[in-house]
Write an enzyme that holds these catalytic residues in place. Structure first.
Site, PDB file in Angstrom:
ATOM      1  N   ASP A  81       0.821  -1.205   0.000  1.00 40.30           N
ATOM      2  CA  ASP A  81       0.000   0.000   0.000  1.00 40.30           C
ATOM      3  C   ASP A  81       0.859   1.261   0.000  1.00 40.30           C
ATOM      4  OD1 ASP A  81       0.825  -0.802   2.572  1.00 40.30           O
ATOM      5  OD2 ASP A  81      -0.697   0.414   3.549  1.00 40.30           O
ATOM      6  N   GLU A 139      -0.629  -1.923   5.236  1.00 42.78           N
ATOM      7  CA  GLU A 139       0.261  -1.840   6.397  1.00 42.78           C
ATOM      8  C   GLU A 139       0.150  -0.484   7.073  1.00 42.78           C
ATOM      9  OE1 GLU A 139       3.458  -0.852   8.920  1.00 42.78           O
ATOM     10  OE2 GLU A 139       3.274   0.080   6.943  1.00 42.78           O
TER      11      GLU A 139
END
Length: 395
Positions: A81, A139
């Protein structure tokens, strides 16, 4: 097998760079990484592996490589991400998505692991045991993706789990490690204070929420300076104080947000207790009502000491020109949801230097000008390949 694997990685260095640049141009925020997840899934199409999609609470992808020989099962994890940051670098492959940027190196994590996984698939008949490739979503944003993947049970068979992070604190060629508690846990808090509003000329008829909030900002710092053992680590940060209003009006309500970082659960519990005690005191002293949300999200990251020593020894014996130095790094006060894997499975999370060439001081992770030396991608792949190759010999 190890020499063959290293040669394959050398030959695919440019591919890692191309993948990283593609991902860098097309970043997606946590829990919204649909195109990135599909890119990862497409990469494995036609390969002799099991691919599980939508893993955990989002878009995680778990790839299982079954070796040709019996043995233990290990996990290799990379996150994918990006962050809500507007990129300020001048690279030709800068983000195409306004306000979204790979400012933490997750594009590089994914690029190296895709190529390493592909090489391991080609050599699977020579592998002993099973390797699970963990492409993890989200995350950066609690509750994160790791916790949900662990809770799903898909990793219950793991005997060990490994991950890396790109850090520009050191140049490419340096690999860092730290056994035991390595990265901090984190708690988010939000405090709402409700007083009684009024006119600035008549403060005695009001209960000023801003004054109460200012007292909280000052008092909470004493938790670290006067309640915490000086040999323990703790940080309290006030990141937002929302009390904007008219200059001559006493505010009736304000909101404060911040985070707490700590290296052990004992310190987390102490700070939690003290913060709530201060809030109760403010209610009594200023005759206001307080509502506090105090939510621990990522626990401290604990690297298994024996496994970390194994990683250190393995990397020191690699004999590869690209990995020039293996150093013990200090504890780091940033947080990382790899900690959820390491809570349940013996784990080691280590660091790959990626400081861009020709700069004296690099912009650190989460900065809009964050960039990496792309040579670090090959180094990350080789470091993890060495760990994988040596693990089965070690066990």
């Amino acid at each position: 097998m190890k020499n063959q694997l290293m040669g394959m990685l050398d030959a695919r260095k440019e591919e890692m760079i191309e993948i990283r640049r593609h991902l860098h141009q097309n970043p997606e925020l946590s829990f919204k990484e649909e195109q990135t997840a599909q890119y990862i899934i497409d990469f494995y199409k036609g390969k002799d592996v099991e691919v599980q999609t939508d893993a955990g609470n989002g878009l995680g992808v778990i790839v299982t490589i079954n070796g040709g020989k019996p043995g233990k099962t290990i996990g290799l994890r990379a996150d994918f991400d990006a962050l809500p940051i507007t990129e300020e670098t001048e690279v030709p492959f800068r983000s195409k998505n306004e306000g979204v940027m790979h400012a933490c190196g997750h594009d590089g994590h994914t690029a190296y692991l895709l190529v390493l996984a592909d090489c391991l698939i080609e050599l699977k008949d020579s592998l002993s045991g099973t390797i699970k490739i963990i492409h993890q979503h989200a995350e950066e944003t609690p509750p994160g993706g790791a916790k949900s993947i662990v809770e799903s049970g898909i990793l219950d068979s793991l005997d060990a789990v490994f991950g890396i992070h790109l850090f520009p604190s050191h140049p490419a060629g340096v690999v860092g490690y730290h056994g035991g508690y390595a990265m901090a846990g984190r708690t988010y808090f939000k405090l709402s204070i409700k007083g009684v509003g009024g006119h600035g000329s008549s403060p005695h008829l009001a209960n000023d929420a801003i004054v109460a909030g200012a007292h909280f900002v000052t008092a909470i710092q004493t938790v670290i300076s006067r309640r915490l053992d000086p040999f323990e680590m703790g940080v309290v940060t006030i990141g937002s104080f929302d009390g904007k209003g008219s200059f001559n009006v006493i505010k009736d309500r304000i909101e404060i947000e911040g985070d707490v970082r700590y290296m052990t659960e004992d310190v987390q519990q102490l700070i939690d207790k003290e913060v709530n005690r201060i809030v109760k005191g403010i209610e009594m002293e200023f005759d206001v009502r307080c509502e506090i949300s105090y939510i621990p999200d990522y626990p401290p990251l604990y690297n298994d000491p024996e496994l970390t020593l194994f990683v250190k020894n393995s990397l020191e014996s690699i004999g590869d020109k690209d990995i020039q130095n293996v150093l013990e790094f200090p504890m780091f006060s940033g947080s990382e949801d790899f900690s959820y894997y390491a809570e349940k499975i013996p784990g080691c999370f280590f660091y790959i230097g990626c400081k861009p060439k020709g700069v004296e001081k690099a912009y650190f992770n989460h900065h809009p000008k964050f960039d990496i030396d792309e040579n670090a991608l090959l180094i990350a792949a080789k470091a993890m390949a060495q760990v994988v190759s040596c693990y089965y010999e070690w066990e």
